[in-house]
Design an enzyme around this catalytic site. Structure first.
Site, PDB file in Angstrom:
ATOM      1  N   ASP A   3      -4.598   9.527  -1.740  1.00  0.00           N
ATOM      2  CA  ASP A   3      -3.918   8.239  -1.818  1.00  0.00           C
ATOM      3  C   ASP A   3      -4.304   7.568  -3.123  1.00  0.00           C
ATOM      4  O   ASP A   3      -5.304   7.929  -3.758  1.00  0.00           O
ATOM      5  CB  ASP A   3      -4.297   7.345  -0.639  1.00  0.00           C
ATOM      6  CG  ASP A   3      -3.527   6.030  -0.643  1.00  0.00           C
ATOM      7  OD1 ASP A   3      -2.284   6.086  -0.663  1.00  0.00           O
ATOM      8  OD2 ASP A   3      -4.149   4.963  -0.632  1.00  0.00           O
ATOM      9  N   SER A   4      -3.529   6.550  -3.494  1.00  0.00           N
ATOM     10  CA  SER A   4      -3.839   5.806  -4.709  1.00  0.00           C
ATOM     11  C   SER A   4      -5.054   4.916  -4.535  1.00  0.00           C
ATOM     12  O   SER A   4      -5.588   4.390  -5.513  1.00  0.00           O
ATOM     13  CB  SER A   4      -2.636   4.941  -5.107  1.00  0.00           C
ATOM     14  OG  SER A   4      -2.351   3.999  -4.085  1.00  0.00           O
ATOM     15  N   TYR A  36      -0.377   2.464  -7.897  1.00  0.00           N
ATOM     16  CA  TYR A  36       0.554   3.413  -8.510  1.00  0.00           C
ATOM     17  C   TYR A  36       1.962   2.824  -8.623  1.00  0.00           C
ATOM     18  O   TYR A  36       2.766   3.287  -9.429  1.00  0.00           O
ATOM     19  CB  TYR A  36       0.644   4.687  -7.663  1.00  0.00           C
ATOM     20  CG  TYR A  36      -0.472   5.686  -7.883  1.00  0.00           C
ATOM     21  CD1 TYR A  36      -1.632   5.355  -8.587  1.00  0.00           C
ATOM     22  CD2 TYR A  36      -0.371   6.981  -7.388  1.00  0.00           C
ATOM     23  CE1 TYR A  36      -2.651   6.269  -8.769  1.00  0.00           C
ATOM     24  CE2 TYR A  36      -1.375   7.917  -7.573  1.00  0.00           C
ATOM     25  CZ  TYR A  36      -2.518   7.554  -8.259  1.00  0.00           C
ATOM     26  OH  TYR A  36      -3.518   8.473  -8.448  1.00  0.00           O
ATOM     27  N   GLY A  37       2.266   1.836  -7.791  1.00  0.00           N
ATOM     28  CA  GLY A  37       3.623   1.308  -7.699  1.00  0.00           C
ATOM     29  C   GLY A  37       4.275   0.916  -9.011  1.00  0.00           C
ATOM     30  O   GLY A  37       5.437   1.256  -9.258  1.00  0.00           O
ATOM     31  N   CYS A  54       0.307   8.556   0.275  1.00  0.00           N
ATOM     32  CA  CYS A  54       0.713   7.514  -0.664  1.00  0.00           C
ATOM     33  C   CYS A  54       2.223   7.602  -0.775  1.00  0.00           C
ATOM     34  O   CYS A  54       2.758   8.667  -1.120  1.00  0.00           O
ATOM     35  CB  CYS A  54       0.055   7.726  -2.029  1.00  0.00           C
ATOM     36  SG  CYS A  54       0.672   6.639  -3.339  1.00  0.00           S
ATOM     37  N   ASN A  55       2.906   6.522  -0.454  1.00  0.00           N
ATOM     38  CA  ASN A  55       4.365   6.562  -0.453  1.00  0.00           C
ATOM     39  C   ASN A  55       4.942   6.781  -1.838  1.00  0.00           C
ATOM     40  O   ASN A  55       5.925   7.507  -2.007  1.00  0.00           O
ATOM     41  CB  ASN A  55       4.911   5.266   0.157  1.00  0.00           C
ATOM     42  CG  ASN A  55       4.744   5.204   1.648  1.00  0.00           C
ATOM     43  OD1 ASN A  55       5.633   5.562   2.404  1.00  0.00           O
ATOM     44  ND2 ASN A  55       3.583   4.756   2.099  1.00  0.00           N
ATOM     45  N   THR A  56       4.338   6.160  -2.854  1.00  0.00           N
ATOM     46  CA  THR A  56       4.842   6.332  -4.219  1.00  0.00           C
ATOM     47  C   THR A  56       4.683   7.777  -4.671  1.00  0.00           C
ATOM     48  O   THR A  56       5.604   8.373  -5.233  1.00  0.00           O
ATOM     49  CB  THR A  56       4.107   5.389  -5.188  1.00  0.00           C
ATOM     50  OG1 THR A  56       4.189   4.045  -4.701  1.00  0.00           O
ATOM     51  CG2 THR A  56       4.717   5.452  -6.579  1.00  0.00           C
ATOM     52  N   GLU A  70      -6.732  -3.942  -1.929  1.00  0.00           N
ATOM     53  CA  GLU A  70      -7.811  -3.259  -2.646  1.00  0.00           C
ATOM     54  C   GLU A  70      -8.993  -4.195  -2.925  1.00  0.00           C
ATOM     55  O   GLU A  70     -10.128  -3.757  -3.064  1.00  0.00           O
ATOM     56  CB  GLU A  70      -7.296  -2.677  -3.960  1.00  0.00           C
ATOM     57  CG  GLU A  70      -6.407  -1.463  -3.801  1.00  0.00           C
ATOM     58  CD  GLU A  70      -7.156  -0.196  -3.405  1.00  0.00           C
ATOM     59  OE1 GLU A  70      -8.336  -0.050  -3.791  1.00  0.00           O
ATOM     60  OE2 GLU A  70      -6.564   0.649  -2.710  1.00  0.00           O
ATOM     61  N   CYS A 118       4.142   1.630   2.564  1.00  0.00           N
ATOM     62  CA  CYS A 118       2.940   1.835   1.755  1.00  0.00           C
ATOM     63  C   CYS A 118       1.774   1.885   2.721  1.00  0.00           C
ATOM     64  O   CYS A 118       1.677   1.039   3.626  1.00  0.00           O
ATOM     65  CB  CYS A 118       2.761   0.682   0.762  1.00  0.00           C
ATOM     66  SG  CYS A 118       1.191   0.728  -0.137  1.00  0.00           S
ATOM     67  N   THR A 119       0.895   2.869   2.570  1.00  0.00           N
ATOM     68  CA  THR A 119      -0.183   3.029   3.548  1.00  0.00           C
ATOM     69  C   THR A 119      -1.261   1.955   3.423  1.00  0.00           C
ATOM     70  O   THR A 119      -2.147   1.873   4.275  1.00  0.00           O
ATOM     71  CB  THR A 119      -0.814   4.436   3.444  1.00  0.00           C
ATOM     72  OG1 THR A 119      -1.127   4.715   2.071  1.00  0.00           O
ATOM     73  CG2 THR A 119       0.133   5.496   3.980  1.00  0.00           C
ATOM     74  N   HIS A 120      -1.188   1.130   2.386  1.00  0.00           N
ATOM     75  CA  HIS A 120      -2.082  -0.033   2.312  1.00  0.00           C
ATOM     76  C   HIS A 120      -1.656  -1.121   3.303  1.00  0.00           C
ATOM     77  O   HIS A 120      -2.489  -1.892   3.790  1.00  0.00           O
ATOM     78  CB  HIS A 120      -2.067  -0.640   0.903  1.00  0.00           C
ATOM     79  CG  HIS A 120      -2.869   0.111  -0.108  1.00  0.00           C
ATOM     80  ND1 HIS A 120      -2.468   1.320  -0.621  1.00  0.00           N
ATOM     81  CD2 HIS A 120      -4.041  -0.189  -0.716  1.00  0.00           C
ATOM     82  CE1 HIS A 120      -3.353   1.737  -1.507  1.00  0.00           C
ATOM     83  NE2 HIS A 120      -4.316   0.833  -1.582  1.00  0.00           N
TER      84      HIS A 120
END
Length: 271
Positions: A9-10, A41-42, A72-74, A151, A184-186
């Site tokens: 993941d980012s 990353y977006g 990570c979706n991106t 984050e 987004c996994t965040h």
């Protein structure tokens, strides 16, 4: 086969996927790598995301993983097809599982998607949803402030609610929208605040559970599901500072995790 499942993941968001994997596949060993140093990353270009993703993948391939989950979706939007093409191990992304869960849940056929700029720009969710049902009404919205907030460990409180409320106002004004995909996994880390803003009539969909179910099915299909009795020892790596990473992880897993490592990943060749 007691090889590990690799999860990338980012940053910290993919820990929500890791947690669900640990819940559904308690015998499997995980190696997690979050690129917190270069998160988010977006806003980055497709080439940058591809380069960073391959650097993470090559780090995990050296650990002899048996499956890769791109949490990570991106990165899923920009690299999944390429990863599947080049790697000899099963590769799973988080977009199609999330799309399937949303379609199963919606009653009005009006679905919202929130994600990073890169994920929304790729239109990956809208494509995945409409590939299954072309009659769906899909409203997509980039929420670039969410990942930096997560984050930093700002997961709740008045300020977080204000940021989420302002960001989601365009979707909140959409009539008939009854399902919202956290693209987004965040975002599951601020799910309670998102639910509060959107209201109880909107179902909030995270791809974590569906991704873990898909991983279980694919492991069984390939005959690489671990069926032994050895207790798994998970490993967590971060390219950035460990303090916030560890704090968020312990909040997700509800226990002290002591297998955290800070790493530098070498430059990879762009495929």
């Amino acid at each position: 086969m007691n090889k590990a499942i690799g999860v990338i993941d980012s940053g910290v968001g993919g820990l929500t996927v890791a947690h669900e994997l640990m819940r559904q596949l308690p015998k499997e060993r995980l190696i997690y790598l979050g690129d917190t140093q270069r998160c988010p990353y977006g806003p980055r270009s497709k080439d940058e995301v591809k380069k960073f993703t391959w650097e993470m993948v090559e780090f995990l391939l050296e650990k002899d993983i048996k499956m890769l989950i791109v949490a990570c979706n991106t990165a899923t939007a920009f690299t999944l097809h390429e990863l599947k093409e080049h790697l000899s191990i099963p590769v799973i992304g988080v977009i199609k599982p999330g799309a399937r869960a949303a379609i199963n849940g919606t009653k009005s056929s009006h679905i919202g998607v929130i994600g990073t700029e890169g994920t929304i720009r790729s239109d990956a969710y809208a494509k995945a949803l409409k590939d299954i049902n072309a009659d769906l009404d899909v409203q997509s919205l980039a929420c670039p402030s969410f990942v930096p907030m997560v984050e930093q460990g700002r997961l709740s409180g008045e300020q977080t609610e204000e940021v989420v409320g302002d960001s989601l106002l365009p979707l909140k004004q959409k009539r008939n929208l009854d399902t919202l995909i956290l693209g987004c996994t965040h975002y599951p880390l601020i799910k309670d605040t998102i639910q509060l803003v959107m209201g109880d009539d909107v179902a909030i969909i995270s791809s974590s559970e569906e991704t873990a179910r898909e991983a279980s099915t694919i492991l069984e299909f390939h005959g690489i599901l671990y069926k032994g009795e050895e207790t798994p020892l998970h490993q967590f790596y971060s390219t950035g500072q460990l303090e916030v990473f560890a704090k968020i992880a312990e909040g997700i897993f509800k226990e002290f995790i002591n297998h955290f490592h800070s790493v530098t990943i070498e430059k990879a060749t762009l495929r």
